[in-house]
Design an enzyme around this catalytic site. Structure first.
Site, PDB file in Angstrom:
ATOM      1  N   ARG A  54       0.833  -1.213   0.000  1.00 35.39           N
ATOM      2  CA  ARG A  54       0.000   0.000   0.000  1.00 35.39           C
ATOM      3  C   ARG A  54       0.865   1.259   0.000  1.00 35.39           C
ATOM      4  O   ARG A  54       0.548   2.239  -0.670  1.00 35.39           O
ATOM      5  CB  ARG A  54      -0.953  -0.010   1.202  1.00 35.39           C
ATOM      6  CG  ARG A  54      -1.957   1.135   1.153  1.00 35.39           C
ATOM      7  CD  ARG A  54      -3.035   1.011   2.203  1.00 35.39           C
ATOM      8  NE  ARG A  54      -2.516   1.145   3.557  1.00 35.39           N
ATOM      9  CZ  ARG A  54      -3.266   1.067   4.653  1.00 35.39           C
ATOM     10  NH1 ARG A  54      -4.562   0.842   4.546  1.00 35.39           N
ATOM     11  NH2 ARG A  54      -2.735   1.202   5.849  1.00 35.39           N
ATOM     12  N   LYS A 153      -2.730   7.247   1.150  1.00 40.98           N
ATOM     13  CA  LYS A 153      -2.493   7.441   2.589  1.00 40.98           C
ATOM     14  C   LYS A 153      -1.464   8.555   2.739  1.00 40.98           C
ATOM     15  O   LYS A 153      -0.277   8.321   2.978  1.00 40.98           O
ATOM     16  CB  LYS A 153      -2.043   6.131   3.242  1.00 40.98           C
ATOM     17  CG  LYS A 153      -2.290   6.154   4.750  1.00 40.98           C
ATOM     18  CD  LYS A 153      -2.304   4.773   5.316  1.00 40.98           C
ATOM     19  CE  LYS A 153      -2.169   4.772   6.821  1.00 40.98           C
ATOM     20  NZ  LYS A 153      -3.221   5.488   7.528  1.00 40.98           N
ATOM     21  N   GLU A 186     -16.479   6.536   6.060  1.00 44.60           N
ATOM     22  CA  GLU A 186     -15.703   5.854   7.109  1.00 44.60           C
ATOM     23  C   GLU A 186     -15.664   6.760   8.332  1.00 44.60           C
ATOM     24  O   GLU A 186     -16.209   7.860   8.302  1.00 44.60           O
ATOM     25  CB  GLU A 186     -14.285   5.533   6.604  1.00 44.60           C
ATOM     26  CG  GLU A 186     -13.508   6.750   6.123  1.00 44.60           C
ATOM     27  CD  GLU A 186     -12.138   6.442   5.531  1.00 44.60           C
ATOM     28  OE1 GLU A 186     -11.598   5.356   5.740  1.00 44.60           O
ATOM     29  OE2 GLU A 186     -11.604   7.351   4.871  1.00 44.60           O
TER      30      GLU A 186
HETATM   31  N1  PXG Z   1      -9.383   5.025   7.222  1.00 48.26           N
HETATM   32  C1  PXG Z   1      -8.472   6.012   7.386  1.00 48.26           C
HETATM   33  C2  PXG Z   1      -8.742   7.362   6.843  1.00 48.26           C
HETATM   34  C3  PXG Z   1      -7.268   5.744   8.076  1.00 48.26           C
HETATM   35  O1  PXG Z   1      -6.376   6.723   8.224  1.00 48.26           O
HETATM   36  C4  PXG Z   1      -8.015   3.448   8.378  1.00 48.26           C
HETATM   37  C5  PXG Z   1      -9.169   3.773   7.687  1.00 48.26           C
HETATM   38  C6  PXG Z   1      -7.799   2.019   8.806  1.00 48.26           C
HETATM   39  O2  PXG Z   1      -6.883   1.400   7.919  1.00 48.26           O
HETATM   40  P1  PXG Z   1      -5.948   0.191   8.361  1.00 48.26           P
HETATM   41  O3  PXG Z   1      -5.141  -0.102   7.145  1.00 48.26           O
HETATM   42  O4  PXG Z   1      -5.133   0.672   9.526  1.00 48.26           O
HETATM   43  O5  PXG Z   1      -6.823  -0.926   8.728  1.00 48.26           O
HETATM   44  C7  PXG Z   1      -7.048   4.457   8.617  1.00 48.26           C
HETATM   45  C8  PXG Z   1      -5.830   4.128   9.417  1.00 48.26           C
HETATM   46  C9  PXG Z   1      -4.635   6.396  14.388  1.00 48.26           C
HETATM   47  C10 PXG Z   1      -4.383   6.636  12.944  1.00 48.26           C
HETATM   48  O6  PXG Z   1      -4.198   7.212  15.200  1.00 48.26           O
HETATM   49  C11 PXG Z   1      -4.728   5.699  11.974  1.00 48.26           C
HETATM   50  C12 PXG Z   1      -4.513   5.984  10.613  1.00 48.26           C
HETATM   51  C13 PXG Z   1      -3.938   7.177  10.302  1.00 48.26           C
HETATM   52  C14 PXG Z   1      -3.593   8.091  11.268  1.00 48.26           C
HETATM   53  C15 PXG Z   1      -3.797   7.827  12.593  1.00 48.26           C
HETATM   54  O7  PXG Z   1      -5.291   5.396  14.713  1.00 48.26           O
HETATM   55  N2  PXG Z   1      -4.841   5.167   9.544  1.00 48.26           N
END
Ligand code: PXG
Length: 302
Positions: A54, A153, A186
């Site tokens: 990713r 991301k 989301e």
């Molecule tokens: N949606 C968004 C917008 C994200 O930033 C997820 C879904 C979940 O994705 P994963 O691949 O982790 O299952 C994210 C995850 C935090 C944090 O503090 C998490 C993310 C980015 C910044 C902070 O939990 N990404």
């Protein structure tokens, strides 16, 4: 003096207090960069291959040339874990456009900046029940797939931050964002699922969501358990009348949604399928084949 954590920076390791980037780094000046949030369970980096893939997809989409191969990046992550002697951890991997003169033009930057932070973090997952969260539907819309969508991301999280602040002010734990059409996308940093009549539904990629790695794994887990999953447009109405709602993400793992904008979801606690998935997922993350071992010689090939 206690030993400081070591941070990977551009090919070497530096102590936390000396791990700094330039004020001319375009990651800071313009949010021009990408990142991954990764987790390790019991000495194995959960779905590291997916995270690395990713990261390189995000890089491709913003035409950022990462100066390491996928294999070298994987090794850098594992070495950061080893240097800090971690087994259960949260890993933040960041690649920015690098330092350059003022101006948004990325060609002003010659070399990307890469750093990796790994900190101890214990899992919340276990045999009992998940946390139950209060959510509020945000007035901010998730950026569309033809805007600065969360499919990349990137280091630009203002959309999520504004929604999070609004949720905080409303006394909620987190926000649910709708997309530009009014469908559910989301939560601020997690993907969302609902359960209705025994079936699981989650917003499709059309809603400008991050293609979450936890989301992907939960979809597969549902299929393995014989639970039907639909990826499609979800209306706010469907969320309100769902039997169960839960959110998933690397850091939050899996949590139940007890209420949305003051209205209870189901009975207001964690529903039975949410609890079951939480318990099953707690086993999944511990399986060696789900990740890349930190301390054994052979790493998963990428
Ligand atoms: N949606 C968004 C917008 C994200 O930033 C997820 C879904 C979940 O994705 P994963 O691949 O982790 O299952 C994210 C995850 C935090 C944090 O503090 C998490 C993310 C980015 C910044 C902070 O939990 N990404």
């Amino acid at each position: 003096m206690t030993k400081e954590p070591l941070i990977y920076m551009d090919g070497g390791f530096v102590e936390k207090s000396r791990a700094v980037v330039s004020v001319f780094d375009h990651g800071l000046l313009y949010g021009d960069g990408i990142f991954e949030g990764i987790r390790a369970y019991n000495g194995s980096v959960f779905r590291l291959v997916d995270h690395i893939d990713r990261l390189y997809d995000s890089a491709k989409s913003i035409r950022l040339k990462i100066p390491l191969t996928k294999h070298e990046m994987t090794e850098a992550v594992l070495e950061t874990m080893r240097k800090n002697q971690l087994r259960d951890a949260y890993i933040r991997l960041v690649v920015t456009r690098g330092t350059g003169d003022l101006g948004v033009d990325p060609t002003l930057c010659k070399n990307p900046t890469t750093f990796i932070i790994a900190e101890p973090m214990a899992s919340h997952l276990g045999p009992r029940a998940p946390k139950v969260l209060k959510m509020a539907v945000s007035s901010y819309r998730r950026d569309a797939v033809d805007a600065t969508s969360h499919e990349v991301k990137s280091l630009n999280y203002m959309n999520s931050i504004l929604a999070k602040m609004e949720a905080n002010s409303a006394g909620a734990d987190d926000a649910i964002l709708l997309d530009h059409r009014g469908f559910v996308s989301e939560a601020s940093v997690t993907n969302i699922f609902l359960v209705k009549d025994g079936k699981v539904v989650t917003p499709s990629k059309a809603a400008g969501i991050l293609h979450g790695i936890t989301r992907g794994r939960i979809i597969r887990l549902c299929s393995d358990l014989g639970v039907e999953v639909e990826e499609r447009d979800v209306t706010p109405f469907e969320l309100t009348v769902a039997d169960e709602v839960f959110i998933v993400g690397t850091k939050s793992e899996l949590a139940a949604v007890g209420s949305i904008s003051g209205s209870n979801v189901g009975a207001g606690g964690a529903g039975p399928l949410t609890v079951r998935l939480y318990q099953e997922f707690s086993r999944v993350v511990q399986r060696p084949e789900e990740g890349t071992p930190v301390y054994e010689a052979a790493a998963e090939s990428v």
